[in-house]
Scaffold this active site. Structure first.
Site, PDB file in Angstrom:
ATOM      1  CG  ASN A  42      -0.496  -0.201   2.514  1.00  0.00           C
ATOM      2  OD1 ASN A  42       0.546  -0.821   2.709  1.00  0.00           O
ATOM      3  ND2 ASN A  42      -1.204   0.321   3.492  1.00  0.00           N
ATOM      4  CB  ILE A  43       1.777   3.480  -2.513  1.00  0.00           C
ATOM      5  CG1 ILE A  43       2.502   2.184  -2.909  1.00  0.00           C
ATOM      6  CG2 ILE A  43       2.676   4.710  -2.683  1.00  0.00           C
ATOM      7  CD1 ILE A  43       3.774   1.898  -2.153  1.00  0.00           C
ATOM      8  CD  GLU A  44      -1.309   5.054   4.147  1.00  0.00           C
ATOM      9  OE1 GLU A  44      -0.738   5.884   4.885  1.00  0.00           O
ATOM     10  OE2 GLU A  44      -2.056   4.151   4.569  1.00  0.00           O
ATOM     11  CB  CYS A  53      -5.400  -1.261  -1.658  1.00  0.00           C
ATOM     12  SG  CYS A  53      -6.656  -0.346  -0.765  1.00  0.00           S
ATOM     13  CD  GLU A  55      -5.923  -5.344  -1.400  1.00  0.00           C
ATOM     14  OE1 GLU A  55      -4.944  -4.707  -0.984  1.00  0.00           O
ATOM     15  OE2 GLU A  55      -6.876  -5.704  -0.676  1.00  0.00           O
ATOM     16  CB  CYS A  88     -11.154  -1.701   0.569  1.00  0.00           C
ATOM     17  SG  CYS A  88     -10.518  -1.119  -1.011  1.00  0.00           S
ATOM     18  CB  CYS A  91      -9.293  -3.978  -3.496  1.00  0.00           C
ATOM     19  SG  CYS A  91      -7.969  -2.781  -3.288  1.00  0.00           S
TER      20      CYS A  91
HETATM   21  N1  THU Z   1      -5.342  -1.237   2.601  1.00  0.00           N
HETATM   22  C1  THU Z   1      -4.815  -2.103   1.698  1.00  0.00           C
HETATM   23  O1  THU Z   1      -3.719  -1.871   1.167  1.00  0.00           O
HETATM   24  N2  THU Z   1      -5.518  -3.235   1.410  1.00  0.00           N
HETATM   25  C2  THU Z   1      -6.657  -3.609   2.029  1.00  0.00           C
HETATM   26  O2  THU Z   1      -7.205  -4.649   1.702  1.00  0.00           O
HETATM   27  C3  THU Z   1      -7.244  -2.754   3.069  1.00  0.00           C
HETATM   28  C4  THU Z   1      -6.638  -1.410   3.229  1.00  0.00           C
HETATM   29  C5  THU Z   1      -4.557  -0.040   2.953  1.00  0.00           C
HETATM   30  C6  THU Z   1      -5.079   1.265   2.456  1.00  0.00           C
HETATM   31  C7  THU Z   1      -4.441   2.222   3.436  1.00  0.00           C
HETATM   32  O3  THU Z   1      -3.116   2.513   2.987  1.00  0.00           O
HETATM   33  C8  THU Z   1      -4.331   1.428   4.726  1.00  0.00           C
HETATM   34  O4  THU Z   1      -4.487   0.068   4.352  1.00  0.00           O
HETATM   35  C9  THU Z   1      -5.379   1.790   5.759  1.00  0.00           C
HETATM   36  O5  THU Z   1      -6.657   1.792   5.216  1.00  0.00           O
END
Ligand code: THU
Length: 131
Positions: A42-44, A53, A55, A88, A91
């Site tokens: 995950n890259i914010e 996310c 995946e 989520c 995704c």
């Molecule tokens: N996130 C994912 O990368 N995958 C998921 O299935 C659920 C949420 C990440 C998004 C965000 O960077 C962090 O988790 C918190 O929501």
């Protein structure tokens, strides 16, 4: 490659998570039928809604390298939380089109794991068949 090996690669991918806002790391790994693997984390972003996310990072990496749905054997998604994180809603919709309904999806944290699929995660999906 077996399930545990793929899950371990997803934990390896998780090390590259960029999460200065949530501090919640997620990793993913796509396994292809020919044995190739594609990592995602995950890259914010300071503009929170633009977070990608893990995946989606992994499946987009696979597709960017020419992989298509029929080439994919399995997907592992792991997190460091207390619970096993399921994908989520956004995704689920993306994976529905890009990995298909019955491809195994392994979900794990450090203490537990389970296997699911888009068929289970996204009933009554809207797909390209509806267009
Ligand atoms: N996130 C994912 O990368 N995958 C998921 O299935 C659920 C949420 C990440 C998004 C965000 O960077 C962090 O988790 C918190 O929501």
């Amino acid at each position: 490659m077996n399930k545990n090996e793929l899950v371990n690669l997803a934990f390896k991918a998780m090390e590259n998570a960029y999460v200065p806002y949530s501090h919640y790391r997620v990793g993913a790994c796509v396994l292809c039928k020919d044995g190739r693997t594609f990592y995602g984390a995950n890259i914010e972003n300071a503009s929170y809604g633009l977070a990608n996310c893990a995946e989606r990072s992994a499946i987009f990496s696979a597709y960017s390298n020419g992989v298509r749905k029929e080439d994919i054997e399995a997907l592992a998604i792991v997190s460091e939380g207390k619970t096993i994180a399921a994908p989520c809603g956004a995704c689920r919709q993306v994976l529905c089109e890009l990995i298909g309904f019955d491809t195994p999806i392994y979900l794990a944290n450090r203490g537990a794991e389970t296997t699911t699929s888009i068929r289970e995660l996204l009933p009554m999906a809207f797909t390209n068949e509806d267009l």
